[in-house]
Write a protein that holds these residues in place. Structure first.
Motif, PDB file in Angstrom:
ATOM      1  N   ASP A  63      -6.417  -0.594   2.449  1.00 32.00           N
ATOM      2  CA  ASP A  63      -6.984  -1.828   3.004  1.00 32.00           C
ATOM      3  C   ASP A  63      -5.936  -2.755   3.609  1.00 32.00           C
ATOM      4  OD1 ASP A  63      -9.620  -1.171   2.299  1.00 32.00           O
ATOM      5  OD2 ASP A  63      -9.309  -1.893   0.253  1.00 32.00           O
ATOM      6  N   GLN A  70      -0.216   2.931  -0.991  1.00 33.98           N
ATOM      7  CA  GLN A  70      -0.455   1.922  -2.022  1.00 33.98           C
ATOM      8  C   GLN A  70      -1.832   1.276  -1.867  1.00 33.98           C
ATOM      9  OE1 GLN A  70       2.813  -0.850  -2.790  1.00 33.98           O
ATOM     10  NE2 GLN A  70       4.207   0.499  -1.671  1.00 33.98           N
ATOM     11  N   SER A  71      -2.317   1.188  -0.617  1.00 32.98           N
ATOM     12  CA  SER A  71      -3.645   0.627  -0.376  1.00 32.98           C
ATOM     13  C   SER A  71      -4.098   0.998   1.029  1.00 32.98           C
ATOM     14  CB  SER A  71      -3.640  -0.897  -0.516  1.00 32.98           C
ATOM     15  OG  SER A  71      -4.877  -1.441  -0.096  1.00 32.98           O
ATOM     16  N   GLN A 106      -3.069  -9.799  -2.168  1.00 32.38           N
ATOM     17  CA  GLN A 106      -2.346  -8.773  -2.914  1.00 32.38           C
ATOM     18  C   GLN A 106      -1.227  -8.235  -2.020  1.00 32.38           C
ATOM     19  OE1 GLN A 106      -4.780  -5.699  -4.574  1.00 32.38           O
ATOM     20  NE2 GLN A 106      -3.081  -4.662  -5.604  1.00 32.38           N
ATOM     21  N   GLN A 144      -4.944  -7.937   1.879  1.00 33.40           N
ATOM     22  CA  GLN A 144      -4.051  -6.860   1.445  1.00 33.40           C
ATOM     23  C   GLN A 144      -2.903  -6.810   2.453  1.00 33.40           C
ATOM     24  OE1 GLN A 144      -4.661  -4.612  -1.315  1.00 33.40           O
ATOM     25  NE2 GLN A 144      -6.336  -6.011  -1.810  1.00 33.40           N
ATOM     26  N   HIS A 182       1.794  -5.583  -1.256  1.00 34.56           N
ATOM     27  CA  HIS A 182       2.305  -4.234  -1.516  1.00 34.56           C
ATOM     28  C   HIS A 182       3.673  -4.119  -0.841  1.00 34.56           C
ATOM     29  CE1 HIS A 182      -1.807  -3.149  -2.752  1.00 34.56           C
ATOM     30  NE2 HIS A 182      -2.182  -3.876  -1.701  1.00 34.56           N
TER      31      HIS A 182
END
Length: 272
Positions: free
Chosen positions: A185, A182-183, A145, A118, A147
């Protein structure tokens, strides 16, 4: 082939000096010309076509100065102009010249800095909207992923030398919070603008210690070293003497007063 060609370093303003500093530290033997398009900075909110035109004009100016190799030390220019210049302009008009950017070298190695897969990317609106980092990172690390968070106030704060003042705290906190929302992680944050390393003292107090903050200067310098190793035909043409020349499309006096903050040393520029 005479080995007299300097390496060109281009940025829309001052930020590319942070990349230039790393390159000059790791490759001190070469001659360099730095060009900052300060008169038309910042590039972040311009259209693709405008940024392409501005970047091409500056690249061609560096070519005219004898540069066979130009580094776009600007994420916005790399995102919005590099591909067109490489695919259209170089083959048609400058087949013996090369233009490299800062996005691909970063995307190639970012997987080494994340365990959670992430990753956060903080950049200008132009860089974020281009989706360039999403596309490039996915090529090398499809499991990561990405962000993204645009930080439109950071460049103005830095260019007005207000980035370490208390007034900058709000915008540093705001954009970091927006990214982390947004996350939870995210364990690696890429500073996808060459201005942003000047905010590192504040970013280290805002972002959790568990997050690796990644600047581009050292990454781009190592990538350039690798490129020259793989392309001896280009390396042979480069002038060696450790000379550095600085140019700006803006006011040289204003450039000199501000540029030392980014380059870490006093310098003297000329009008483009």
């Amino acid at each position: 082939m005479k080995n007299t060609s300097p390496i060109g370093i281009f940025d829309s303003g001052y930020g590319g000096l942070t990349v230039f500093k790393s390159i000059a530290e790791q490759l001190p033997q070469y001659n360099y010309i730095y060009l900052g398009d300060n008169a038309r900075s910042p590039y972040g909110d311009h259209s693709f076509d405008t940024i392409y035109q501005y970047t091409l004009e500056c690249v061609e100016w560096l070519f005219a100065k004898g540069c066979k190799l130009v580094i776009l030390a600007c994420n916005t220019a790399s995102a919005k102009a590099l591909r067109t210049i490489q695919q259209k302009d170089l083959p048609a008009k400058y087949p013996d010249r090369r233009v490299l950017g800062v996005i691909r070298p970063t995307a190639e190695v970012i997987g080494r800095y994340t365990r959670s897969n992430q990753v956060g990317v903080m950049g200008t609106r132009g860089t974020v909207n281009s989706q360039s980092y999403l596309l490039e990172i996915n090529k090398f690390y499809p499991g990561i992923q990405v962000h993204q968070q645009s930080c439109p106030m950071w460049v103005p704060l830095i260019e007005n030398n207000e980035h370490l003042q208390a007034g900058a705290d709000f915008f540093v906190q705001e954009y970091c919070n927006a990214l982390l929302q947004q996350s939870s992680d995210i364990d690696c944050v890429l500073l996808a603008c060459t201005h942003y390393p000047l905010l590192l003292p504040k970013l280290k107090t805002v972002l959790p210690e568990s997050i690796t903050i990644l600047s581009q200067g050292e990454i781009v310098a190592k990538s350039l070293m690798d490129y020259l190793d793989r392309h001896p035909e280009m390396e042979m043409q480069l002038g060696k003497g450790g000379e550095k020349f600085f140019y700006t499309s803006g006011d040289p006096t204003a450039f000199d007063a501000h540029a030392s903050i980014f380059f870490g040393a006093e310098l003297e520029s000329c009008k483009m």
